[in-house]
Design a protein around this motif. Structure first.
Motif, mmCIF file in Angstrom:
data_model
loop_
_atom_site.group_PDB
_atom_site.id
_atom_site.type_symbol
_atom_site.label_atom_id
_atom_site.label_comp_id
_atom_site.label_asym_id
_atom_site.label_seq_id
_atom_site.Cartn_x
_atom_site.Cartn_y
_atom_site.Cartn_z
ATOM 1 N N ILE A 101 -12.536 11.327 30.268
ATOM 2 C CA ILE A 101 -11.798 12.156 31.220
ATOM 3 C C ILE A 101 -10.400 12.467 30.687
ATOM 4 O O ILE A 101 -9.885 13.581 30.834
ATOM 5 N N LEU A 102 -9.776 11.487 30.017
ATOM 6 C CA LEU A 102 -8.412 11.648 29.490
ATOM 7 C C LEU A 102 -8.367 12.329 28.120
ATOM 8 O O LEU A 102 -7.277 12.562 27.577
ATOM 9 N N ARG A 120 -4.630 10.230 38.729
ATOM 10 C CA ARG A 120 -5.363 11.476 39.000
ATOM 11 C C ARG A 120 -6.803 11.377 38.477
ATOM 12 O O ARG A 120 -7.745 11.826 39.136
ATOM 13 N N ALA A 121 -6.982 10.788 37.303
ATOM 14 C CA ALA A 121 -8.338 10.585 36.772
ATOM 15 C C ALA A 121 -9.158 9.717 37.719
ATOM 16 O O ALA A 121 -10.339 9.999 37.986
ATOM 17 N N LEU A 124 -10.115 11.826 40.825
ATOM 18 C CA LEU A 124 -11.189 12.778 40.525
ATOM 19 C C LEU A 124 -12.532 12.058 40.436
ATOM 20 O O LEU A 124 -13.540 12.517 40.988
ATOM 21 N N CYS A 152 -14.713 16.155 35.801
ATOM 22 C CA CYS A 152 -13.420 15.474 35.928
ATOM 23 C C CYS A 152 -12.492 15.818 34.770
ATOM 24 O O CYS A 152 -11.301 16.086 34.964
ATOM 25 N N ARG A 153 -13.030 15.780 33.550
ATOM 26 C CA ARG A 153 -12.216 16.098 32.370
ATOM 27 C C ARG A 153 -11.662 17.523 32.444
ATOM 28 O O ARG A 153 -10.493 17.771 32.134
ATOM 29 N N LEU A 156 -8.747 17.678 35.074
ATOM 30 C CA LEU A 156 -7.670 16.692 35.013
ATOM 31 C C LEU A 156 -6.275 17.304 34.902
ATOM 32 O O LEU A 156 -5.361 16.931 35.645
#
Length: 222
Positions: A101-102, A120-121, A124, A152-153, A156
């Motif tokens: 995701i990050l 936030r990740a 989500l 999600c990614r 983000l």
């Protein structure tokens, strides 16, 4: 937000081609792209993302001419301004769900992976029902779970453009509506532009506008 003018693209050695005289997508607008398999829906997303270059015509995002960017500029543009949900997800199997995701933030370089971004990740992931899987490698997840990681990614960094290729194709009925609702909510909240390829016509009522690529073909032939 996004402006297409006199766009033409064809793959050599095939009959396939895209011809779009004009198409505009405003900030905060959600657009569903439909059409039969092979009509060029995924190709159009790749053109808008700067992955492919048109044979002629222009694509603008605000004042930036995407179609004129060289490869390094286009890559930076995708990382900074485009949230992409690929059909094949494009996740790194050896990384955890959270690290996937990050990933875009890390690839940008110099982007602080701070507590706010991690929070936030987490939010989500929770909204899409995968918060309990954040520490697991993605190769241990189901296809539907991987699809939600990819969503999600894409969301983000709150990008101004979201390009989603069948983002609910591997989800059960409950989760597909949940996922699309989240994508649309984020689009509206951030005044982004959303272009989604879908074959699921039961979802079309949730979009502001539906564009059928066959209409462009007919317009060119008339």
């Amino acid at each position: 937000m996004l402006r297409i003018r006199k766009l033409r693209f064809a793959y050599s050695q095939t009959q396939f081609q895209i011809n779009i005289a004009k198409l505009d997508i405003a900030g905060g607008e959600t657009l569903a792209l439909i059409g039969p398999s092979g009509s060029g829906k995924t190709t159009l997303l790749n053109l808008l993302a700067g992955i492919l270059k048109p044979d002629s015509g222009t694509i603008f995002m605000g004042e930036q001419c995407i179609s004129a960017m060289h490869s390094a500029q286009a890559r930076r543009y995708r990382l900074q301004q485009v949230g992409m949900v690929f059909q094949g997800f494009e996740l790194l199997p050896y990384l955890s769900v959270l690290d996937n995701i990050l990933l875009t933030a890390r690839l940008l370089g110099g982007f602080a992976i701070n507590e706010e971004l991690r929070h936030r990740a987490d939010k989500l992931a929770m909204s899409l029902g995968i918060a309990d899987k954040l520490r697991r490698p993605v190769n241990e997840l189901s296809q539907g779970e991987r699809q939600r990681v990819a969503i999600c990614r894409a969301l983000l960094l709150q990008p101004p453009i979201i390009l989603a290729d069948e983002p609910t194709g591997n989800l059960d009925p409950r989760n597909k509506h949940l996922a699309l609702e989240k994508i649309i909510d984020e689009t509206k909240a951030n005044n982004s532009a959303l272009l989604t390829v879908t074959h699921d016509h039961s979802l079309l009522g949730q979009f502001d506008r539906v564009v059928d690529l066959d209409d462009f073909i007919c317009a060119e032939e008339s």
